[in-house]
Enzyme design. Sequence first.
Site, short mmCIF file in Angstrom:
data_model
loop_
_atom_site.label_atom_id
_atom_site.label_comp_id
_atom_site.label_asym_id
_atom_site.label_seq_id
_atom_site.Cartn_x
_atom_site.Cartn_y
_atom_site.Cartn_z
CG HIS A 33 -0.11 0.92 7.52
ND1 HIS A 33 0.93 0.53 8.33
CD2 HIS A 33 0.43 1.77 6.61
CE1 HIS A 33 2.03 1.14 7.94
NE2 HIS A 33 1.77 1.88 6.88
CD GLU A 34 -0.89 2.00 2.95
OE1 GLU A 34 -0.55 3.19 2.76
OE2 GLU A 34 -0.07 1.10 3.22
N GLY A 38 0.83 -1.19 0.00
CA GLY A 38 0.00 0.00 0.00
C GLY A 38 0.86 1.24 0.00
CG HIS A 88 0.42 6.63 5.61
ND1 HIS A 88 1.59 7.08 6.17
CD2 HIS A 88 0.62 5.30 5.37
CE1 HIS A 88 2.47 6.08 6.26
NE2 HIS A 88 1.91 4.98 5.79
CB CYS A 117 5.48 2.06 7.18
SG CYS A 117 4.92 3.55 6.35
CG LEU A 118 6.72 1.08 1.03
CD1 LEU A 118 6.07 1.41 -0.31
CD2 LEU A 118 7.89 0.14 0.83
CD GLN A 142 3.29 5.74 2.64
OE1 GLN A 142 2.30 5.20 2.16
NE2 GLN A 142 4.33 5.06 3.10
#
Length: 175
Positions: free
Chosen positions: A139-140, A45, A143, A96-97, A50
Amino acid sequence: MVLDLVTYPDPRLKQTSAPIEEMTDELRTLAADMKETMVAKRGVGLAAPQVGRFVRMLVVSLSETSDSEIPPQEYVLVNPVLTLGGEEKCSKAEGCLSVPMNFRADVMRKDLVTLDALDLEGRPIHMDFHGYPAFVLQHECDHLDGVLFLDRISRIRRTLYDGRLKKWLARKDGA
Ligand code: CO
């Protein structure tokens, strides 16, 4: 085009993103670039903040069922809203990226979500997810409200991670 990621502790990750009022070509390009970036970085995701864009859009790779025979599908979600239900469960080793050093931690999250969103053509999406894809969506969507999974772990784990990261960043800058 693969986009550069905004990484913790960049304060921009704490910003709340704005709802999308109108779909534009620019946003469609952003969605395509975000998909490409997610695949290139091997994420499941990616949310617009991000990549430094503070609009409520994300891309996710989701399985509709827990049947591992069915490959996950990529979705672009515009203005996603989650209705949470079910029990609190532990998302195993969430990462997480935008969180360096491939840091992972367990997070308590709701087991069931109902997703309401729009697709790129403005068509409504209404779907239920449970287990892993429900955790990914939470999670997404976090953000978009400036929340990282680091904000949902114990203070002691967070402090340990911040200390290790500080040293790692100092070494990286010095190199
Ligand atoms: Co993330």
